[in-house]
Scaffold this active site. Structure first.
Site, PDB file in Angstrom:
ATOM      1  N   ARG A  43       0.811  -1.219   0.000  1.00 53.00           N
ATOM      2  CA  ARG A  43       0.000   0.000   0.000  1.00 53.00           C
ATOM      3  C   ARG A  43       0.848   1.274   0.000  1.00 53.00           C
ATOM      4  O   ARG A  43       0.346   2.348  -0.324  1.00 53.00           O
ATOM      5  CB  ARG A  43      -0.966   0.002   1.193  1.00 53.00           C
ATOM      6  CG  ARG A  43      -0.306   0.006   2.544  1.00 53.00           C
ATOM      7  CD  ARG A  43      -1.343   0.012   3.676  1.00 53.00           C
ATOM      8  NE  ARG A  43      -0.718  -0.038   4.983  1.00 53.00           N
ATOM      9  CZ  ARG A  43      -0.385  -1.146   5.608  1.00 53.00           C
ATOM     10  NH1 ARG A  43      -0.623  -2.333   5.038  1.00 53.00           N
ATOM     11  NH2 ARG A  43       0.189  -1.124   6.814  1.00 53.00           N
ATOM     12  N   SER A  44       2.125   1.146   0.363  1.00 55.62           N
ATOM     13  CA  SER A  44       2.998   2.317   0.351  1.00 55.62           C
ATOM     14  C   SER A  44       3.842   2.406  -0.910  1.00 55.62           C
ATOM     15  O   SER A  44       4.503   3.422  -1.148  1.00 55.62           O
ATOM     16  CB  SER A  44       3.932   2.286   1.573  1.00 55.62           C
ATOM     17  OG  SER A  44       3.209   2.398   2.783  1.00 55.62           O
ATOM     18  N   CYS A 132      14.488  -2.247  22.859  1.00 51.77           N
ATOM     19  CA  CYS A 132      14.979  -0.901  23.157  1.00 51.77           C
ATOM     20  C   CYS A 132      15.354  -0.724  24.624  1.00 51.77           C
ATOM     21  O   CYS A 132      16.402  -0.126  24.945  1.00 51.77           O
ATOM     22  CB  CYS A 132      13.940   0.136  22.749  1.00 51.77           C
ATOM     23  SG  CYS A 132      12.253  -0.245  23.275  1.00 51.77           S
ATOM     24  N   HIS A 252      12.903   6.504  26.614  1.00 57.78           N
ATOM     25  CA  HIS A 252      12.635   5.569  27.708  1.00 57.78           C
ATOM     26  C   HIS A 252      13.535   5.906  28.903  1.00 57.78           C
ATOM     27  O   HIS A 252      14.725   6.194  28.740  1.00 57.78           O
ATOM     28  CB  HIS A 252      12.944   4.124  27.285  1.00 57.78           C
ATOM     29  CG  HIS A 252      11.962   3.550  26.315  1.00 57.78           C
ATOM     30  ND1 HIS A 252      10.801   4.181  25.937  1.00 57.78           N
ATOM     31  CD2 HIS A 252      11.988   2.361  25.627  1.00 57.78           C
ATOM     32  CE1 HIS A 252      10.145   3.414  25.080  1.00 57.78           C
ATOM     33  NE2 HIS A 252      10.847   2.306  24.877  1.00 57.78           N
TER      34      HIS A 252
END
Length: 346
Positions: A43-44, A132, A252
C-alpha cells in the site's frame, strides 16, 4: 563486499517511525551508500522519500527485492522479518533485524556494539537488534559488569508511547486534548491493541507493555530478562523487570538497581561510566542535573545519572538510565552495527 568502498543498502519498513529514523541516520552519518532501496508494504509502494536531495520511490518488499543488496536493515515487524530475512541472506545481504523475530535464536547474535560487537562478527547472515529497553540498560551496565561482575539486576522502566508506534503517539495527543477540552478520552491502542481492554495513557501510567505470560510477567519484561543474559553471555545474572508505559512521546527512562559481585568504590563506578563508549554521565544532583527524556530525545547516547549506593546491600548500586528509544533503542543501534561491520570488513 569486503573490497567495496560503497554499499547497496535496503531499509525494510521505510515508512515506519524506526525506518524513517534509519534513513535520516544513513544520511546524517554519510553512510557509504552506493544505492539505497526503500521497501515497505504494497500500500505504500509508489510513494517517495527524499534522501540526500533525491526522491527515492518506495518499493513493495518481496523475496526478490534483495538482489545486489549488501546490508538489509529490517524494521517492519516480526512477521515480515521471518518471511523475508532469509531471502535477503540468500541474495548475499547481511540482515540487521530490529524486531523480536530472531533475538533468542541461538544461531543469531544479539548485539549492542558497545557491549558485544565481537558476537556480530561471527554472524551467519542475520544479526538481531535487542529490545529498546534492554539496549540502554546493558550499555550502561557493561563497564560495571566487566570490572566488578553482576549478581542481580532489578529494573523498572518508564517507557515512551513511541515504542508502541505512531498510533500510540496519536492516542496520547488526542486523549490529552480531549481531557483538556472536557471530553471523554477514547482508548483504542494501549496497553496492547489486540487485547479487548484498553486504558487511558494521558495523565496516567500503565503497568503493562505487551501481553502477560504464565509467570505474571509480560513479554516485554521477559525480553529484558532473557536478552540481558544472552548479550552478556552469562545465565547466572539474575534479572527482574517491571515495564510501565507513561505519557511521554520519546525517550525511555529506567530505574536500575544492580548488585555487583565485588565491593566497589563509587568514584570508580562514576569514572567507568564517564569513560564508557556511548555513555553520557549526567550526575550532579546538587545542581539538579540528571538524565531527562526531553534532553535525550534526538541524541545517540545513553544517559546515566542518580548513581548512588544502596542503603542496605554493601554491593548494591542504583542508577537512572535514559535514552531515545527510536535512536539508540532501535535505528541507531542498527546503523551502528552496520558501521562497525564495515570497519571490520566482514
Amino acid at each position: 563486499m569486503a573490497n567495496q568502498l560503497t554499499f547497496n543498502v535496503a531499509v525494510v519498513g521505510a515508512t515506519g517511525a524506526v525506518g524513517q529514523q534509519m534513513i535520516q541516520l544513513l544520511e546524517k552519518r554519510n553512510f557509504p551508500i552506493k544505492q539505497l532501496k526503500l521497501l515497505a508494504s504494497g500500500r505504500s509502494a509508489g510513494k517517495t522519500v527524499t534522501f540526500k536531495g533525491q526522491e527515492i520511490v518506495l518499493e513493495e518488499a518481496t523475496p526478490d527485492s534483495f538482489a545486489g543488496v549488501d546490508f538489509a536493515l529490517f524494521s517492519a515487524g516480526g512477521s515480515v522479518s521471518k518471511e523475508l530475512a532469509h531471502h535477503a541472506v540468500r541474495h548475499g545481504a547481511v540482515v540487521i533485524d530490529n524486531t523480536s523475530a530472531f533475538r533468542m535464536d541461538p544461531d543469531v547474535p544479539l548485539v549492542v556494539p558497545e557491549v558485544n560487537m565481537d558476537a556480530a562478527l561471527a554472524h551467519n547472515g542475520i544479526i538481531a537488534n535487542p529490545n529498546c529497553s534492554t539496549i540502554q540498560m546493558v550499555a550502561a551496565l557493561k563497564p560495571l559488569y566487566d570490572r566488578f561482575g553482576i549478581d542481580r539486576i532489578i529494573v523498572s522502566t518508564y517507557q515512551a508511547v513511541s515504542g508502541a508506534g505512531q498510533s500510540a503517539i496519536n492516542e496520547l495527543l488526542d486523549q490529552s486534548r480531549d481531557i483538556l477540552d472536557g471530553k471523554e478520552p477514547q482508548c483504542n491502542v494501549l496497553p496492547v491493541g489486540k487485547l479487548p481492554v484498553h486504558h487511558q495513557i494521558a495523565y496516567n501510567a500503565i503497568p503493562q507493555i505487551d501481553v502477560f505470560t504464565d509467570n505474571g510477567f509480560t513479554y516485554e519484561e521477559m525480553k529484558m530478562v532473557n536478552e540481558t543474559k544472552k548479550i552478556f553471555g552469562d545465565d547466572t545474572v539474575l534479572v527482574s523487570a517491571t515495564c510501565v508505559r507513561i505519557p511521554v512521546v520519546y525517550g525511555h527512562s529506567e530505574s536500575v538497581y544492580v548488585e555487583l559481585k565485588q565491593d566497589y568504590d563509587l568514584a570508580e563506578v562514576k569514572a567507568l561510566l564517564k569513560d564508557a563508549p556511548g555513555i553520557a554521565l549526567v550526575d550532579a544532583p546538587e545542581e539538579q542535573q540528571y538524565p531527562l527524556a526531553t534532553d535525550a530525545t534526538g541524541k545517540l547516547e545513553v544517559f546515566v545519572g542518580r548513581v548512588r549506593r544502596d542503603l542496605h546491600h554493601p554491593r548494591g548500586l542504583h542508577m537512572w538510565i535514559v535514552s531515545d528509544n527510536l535512536l539508540k533503542g532501535a535505528a541507531w543501534n542498527t546503523v551502528q552495527i552496520a558501521e562497525e561491520l564495515i570497519k571490520a570488513r566482514v
